[in-house]
Design an enzyme around this catalytic site. Structure first.
Site, short mmCIF file in Angstrom:
data_model
loop_
_atom_site.label_atom_id
_atom_site.label_comp_id
_atom_site.label_asym_id
_atom_site.label_seq_id
_atom_site.Cartn_x
_atom_site.Cartn_y
_atom_site.Cartn_z
CB SER A 238 1.36 -0.78 8.80
OG SER A 238 0.97 -1.89 9.54
CG HIS A 239 2.92 -4.80 7.17
ND1 HIS A 239 1.75 -4.08 7.07
CD2 HIS A 239 3.12 -5.33 5.95
CE1 HIS A 239 1.26 -4.20 5.85
NE2 HIS A 239 2.08 -4.95 5.14
NE ARG B 286 0.19 1.51 4.93
CZ ARG B 286 -0.13 0.43 5.62
NH1 ARG B 286 0.42 -0.73 5.32
NH2 ARG B 286 -1.01 0.51 6.61
CG ASP C 91 1.90 -3.98 12.79
OD1 ASP C 91 1.52 -3.66 13.93
OD2 ASP C 91 1.37 -3.55 11.74
CB SER D 29 -3.68 -9.52 7.41
OG SER D 29 -4.72 -8.67 7.87
CG ASP E 124 0.67 0.37 12.48
OD1 ASP E 124 1.05 -0.80 12.29
OD2 ASP E 124 -0.43 0.79 12.07
CG ASP F 42 -2.25 -1.95 13.06
OD1 ASP F 42 -1.16 -2.50 12.84
OD2 ASP F 42 -2.87 -1.31 12.18
NE ARG F 43 -0.53 -6.00 9.47
CZ ARG F 43 -0.39 -6.49 8.27
NH1 ARG F 43 0.32 -7.59 8.07
NH2 ARG F 43 -0.94 -5.88 7.23
CD GLU G 192 -8.41 -6.89 8.18
OE1 GLU G 192 -8.71 -6.91 6.99
OE2 GLU G 192 -7.68 -6.02 8.69
CB THR H 109 -9.11 -6.99 2.82
OG1 THR H 109 -9.28 -8.39 2.64
CG2 THR H 109 -7.73 -6.71 3.39
CE LYS I 276 -4.19 -4.47 11.24
NZ LYS I 276 -4.55 -3.48 10.23
C1 VG1 Z 1 -3.15 -5.67 4.50
C2 VG1 Z 1 -3.99 -6.77 5.11
C3 VG1 Z 1 -5.28 -6.19 5.66
C4 VG1 Z 1 -4.94 -5.08 6.67
C5 VG1 Z 1 -4.07 -4.05 5.99
C6 VG1 Z 1 -3.62 -2.96 6.92
O1 VG1 Z 1 -3.83 -5.11 3.40
O2 VG1 Z 1 -4.26 -7.78 4.17
O3 VG1 Z 1 -6.03 -7.22 6.25
O4 VG1 Z 1 -6.11 -4.48 7.15
O5 VG1 Z 1 -2.90 -4.67 5.46
O6 VG1 Z 1 -2.89 -3.46 7.98
P1 VG1 Z 1 -3.50 -5.53 1.89
O7 VG1 Z 1 -4.36 -4.64 1.06
O8 VG1 Z 1 -2.02 -5.34 1.72
O9 VG1 Z 1 -3.84 -6.98 1.77
V1 VG1 Z 1 -1.61 -2.59 8.59
O10 VG1 Z 1 -1.13 -3.34 10.01
O11 VG1 Z 1 -0.56 -2.60 7.31
O12 VG1 Z 1 -2.23 -1.09 8.88
CO CO Z 2 -0.10 -2.19 11.21
#
Ligand code: VG1
Ligand code: CO
Length: 583
Positions: free
Chosen positions: A141-142, A48, A306, A395, A308, A310-311, A393, A374, A406
């Site tokens: 993602s988010h 990213r 979110d 998150s 993409d 998955d959340r 998770e 994580t 997810k």
């Molecule tokens: C975050 C979350 C983690 C999740 C990851 C990807 O990672 O804490 O639990 O699996 O995002 O989610 P980090 O390293 O920023 O804490 V997503 O929906 O951004 O693909």
């Molecule tokens: Co996501």
């Protein structure tokens, strides 16, 4: 730029109908000289960076070529790969680059979602359904989207799971020595029309992004049961797609298939910049939904997903369900309410910082239980080995072994199923069992794990790293029994995980202080940001006494939060007075 060599080819304006395939001679492959870029290291979930970084000449091409160079040839030569994304800015250009390099490396066929759209869980589902060799997900993602914001790319493997670190480490190593990209000389593909286009030994099929995913959901859940709830005159539901990818799924699934009121979907059109929003379903960024659910005459169930897809965030009327509680409640009710789990669960798992509420369900149901680092990639092996059914998770990630990601819509359907099951005998006019009733009942049986996460986004990397070093010094010196205020230390460590299936080891996965009463404080640096460092502090405290379950989480956790801040000297290292997001 080599991509520009095809600018002279006009877009194929309308694809031929699937039956009349256009015929081209065998594709020509060109070797494009390139130079390595620094920093193409995969984080928690893919690579990213800011869009402008990806727009540099060959930046994306290098990573894609490095990926092919990391796989064994049988993994991609003559293979079928899936391609999709969350509709964010730069996906259109990126899709064309990926297709050309895939063809240049000998991939036989790419299945791509219409307009490049496929949610992350849908990519996983399509890989599995179509028995593909893997797939690309174009999403950060988010993280926000648009010319000045973020873009991302992730590769998932043949059972639909995010590529393990053994592959992503190789990709990174290859990006540091890359000198050549192999690209096919084919025109840009029109992604707006469903159908197949052949270029000699290579073909692209544009598929509907919803079909395979919806079929899978129909096989997991009892849609008639969910329909009965959604048509109940007393029940009201609202889903916030946050102008992100689930906008493409919400109407076909909730409204067209399950009969929900068309007005139940808000922000339902995917936009390249998510409507200037931050497509992260939490109490800060999903403000519109939170206001509706805390307002007058609030609906019974509110949910958001979110960028993409998955959340998920689950809200009842004036009630927030923590993701850690959500997965525990889904696991406790799955066998009764969701046909996919009718024979019970094989095992349960959570990421290390996620609260221990799921542990209590596993213990009571006598199920195997796993604690992983994580990132969803750590669940895949357990699922493939038949050891894991439901996991989550903190998150806002919840899912099961129906796919290897997810799954936001799945979590919403799971909650709709539980509510539908609990209310199926209710007569018109009778009060329905609510989201908060279900959560409070769960706490009464299992106790409540108070949980909160503080995020400090975009800190200076130097200060953040120094803070983690400082914590590592404290834990190295700490001994069981050390007193921290009212808390007595059970152990402190930097979490290391050994995968029980393949024996791979992931170390330095979060500094944790675990106290004798089960309370925990955990510190991690995010691996998904695109600038600076994001510090996450996770705090948790178990409360068995039901008379204290209604306390506000921030009140209940204040002593631990204060301890976390003083132990870490966060203000000194970062200059930050307040977190950016509190969950
Ligand atoms: C975050 C979350 C983690 C999740 C990851 C990807 O990672 O804490 O639990 O699996 O995002 O989610 P980090 O390293 O920023 O804490 V997503 O929906 O951004 O693909
Ligand atoms: Co996501």
């Amino acid at each position: 730029m080599w991509q520009a060599r095809w600018r002279g080819f006009s877009y194929i304006k309308a694809s031929p109908p699937p039956s009349t395939r256009s015929r081209f001679p065998l594709i020509a492959v060109v070797s494009v000289p390139t130079k390595p870029y620094e920093g193409q290291k995969t984080g928690t979930s893919g690579l990213r960076k800011k869009v402008k970084v990806f727009q540099q000449e060959n930046y994306l091409g290098n990573w894609i070529q490095a990926l092919f160079d990391s796989l064994s040839t049988e993994d991609y030569k003559g293979s079928v790969l899936i391609l999709g994304g969350d509709g964010r800015y730069f996906n259109r250009e990126a899709a064309q680059i990926i297709i050309k390099i895939a063809a240049g490396n000998g991939v036989a066929k790419i299945l791509v979602g219409r307009d490049g759209i496929l949610s992350t869980p849908a990519v996983s589902a399509v890989i599995r359904k179509q028995k593909a060799n893997g797939g690309f997900i174009m999403s950060a993602s988010h993280n926000p989207g648009g010319p000045d914001y973020d873009w991302g790319i992730k590769f998932n493997y043949n059972s639909g799971q995010p590529a393990p670190e053994s592959i992503t480490d190789k990709i990174y190593a290859n990006t540091l020595t890359i000198s050549e990209i192999k690209a096919a000389e084919i025109p840009d593909i029109d992604l707006s029309q469903i159908g197949v286009v052949d270029y000699g030994n290579f073909s692209v099929e544009v598929i509907d992004p919803v079909t395979d995913y919806l079929k899978l959901m129909e096989s997991v859940f009892d849609f008639d049961l969910i329909k009965s709830l959604l048509s109940h005159p007393e029940f009201r539901f609202v889903f916030d797609a946050m102008h992100a990818v689930t906008g493409a799924y919400a109407k076909p699934i909730f409204v067209d298939r399950l009969g929900a009121d068309p007005g139940c979907v808000i922000n339902g059109v995917p936009l390249e910049d998510f409507g200037h929003g931050h497509p992260d379903p939490n109490l800060t960024y999903a403000k519109e939904l939170v206001d509706i659910m805390n307002g007058e005459n609030a609906p019974d169930l509110g949910a958001a997903s979110d960028g993409d897809g998955d959340r998920n965030m689950i809200l009842g009327s004036h009630f927030f369900v923590t993701p850690s509680d959500s997965v525990a409640i889904i696991a406790a009710n799955a066998q009764e309410a969701i046909p996919y789990f009718k024979d019970g669960c094989k095992g349960l798992a959570r990421s290390m910082p996620t609260s221990g509420s799921l542990d209590r369900v596993a213990a009571k149901m006598n199920l195997p239980f796993f604690e992983v680092p994580t990132g969803w990639k750590f669940f895949g092996n357990l699922m493939d080995a038949g050891k894991l059914s439901i996991c989550g998770e903190e998150s806002f990630g919840t899912g099961s072994d129906h796919i290897r990601e997810k799954d936001g819509i799945w979590a919403v359907l799971a909650w709709l199923s539980i509510l539908a099951y609990r209310n199926k005998e209710k007569k018109p006019g009778e009060k329905l069992v609510s989201v908060s009733d279900i959560v409070k009942e769960h706490w009464a049986i299992y106790g409540r794990n108070f949980f909160s996460r503080y995020d400090y986004e975009e800190c200076e990397s130097e200060g953040a790293n120094q803070m983690i070093d400082h914590l590592r010094e404290i834990l190295a010196a700490s001994k069981p029994g050390t007193k921290y205020g009212n808390y007595s230390l059970r152990f402190a460590d930097d979490f290391t995980y050994t995968d029980p299936v393949d024996g791979s080891v992931a170390s330095k996965q979060g500094v944790r202080f675990v106290f004798t009463d089960g309370s925990r404080i955990i510190f991690r640096l995010s691996g998904t940001g695109s600038a600076g460092a994001t510090i996450r502090i996770y705090v948790e405290q178990f409360e068995p006494d039901a008379s204290k379950h209604d306390e506000d989480a921030q009140e209940a956790l204040k002593p631990l939060i204060d301890l976390a801040l003083s132990l870490s000297k966060l203000k000194d290292f970062t200059g930050r007075e307040q977190p950016t997001v509190i969950t």
